[in-house]
Design a protein around this motif. Structure first.
Motif: not given
Length: 123
Positions: A15-28
């Protein structure tokens, strides 16, 4: 188990990895790069998979030091963005000038966000 398998990670780690991944994808950041960064962060903070059979466990003291190091790095990044000559606070013309000096192609058609991302990749 295949290389890259995430079977030995706990639900919390996934879950932590998923949230981090989503955050970076939101940054482009691209999906592949965001996934690499996310799992590297989880591995640094927790020492890898924590389910039984995942190999030797990382001592808690090392995990704590890694979390502290990660938090300090994040704080330094936030402070750098707040500095007067942070990329976000510069004009598009100034960003294009920096991109020209670093020989970034396509700079004339890039938006401000694209210029910032391109300049950060070349650091």
């Amino acid at each position: 188990m295949a290389i890259g398998s995430k079977q030995k990670y706990t639900a919390t780690q996934k879950r932590k990895a998923e949230h981090i991944e989503e955050s970076y994808e939101a940054k482009g950041v691209s999906h592949e790069k965001a996934e690499q960064i996310a799992w590297a962060t989880v591995n640094k903070q927790s020492g890898g998979g924590e389910l039984s059979g995942s190999g030797t466990t990382t001592p808690e003291a090392i995990k704590e030091a890694a979390r502290k190091d990660s938090a300090e790095h994040a704080a330094e990044t936030r402070q750098a963005k707040a500095e007067p000559n942070a990329l976000e606070k510069q004009s598009i013309a100034a960003l294009r000038s920096k991109a020209r000096k670093k020989h970034i192609s396509g700079r004339s058609t890039m938006s401000k966000v694209e210029l910032i991302l391109a300049l950060r990749k070349t650091r």
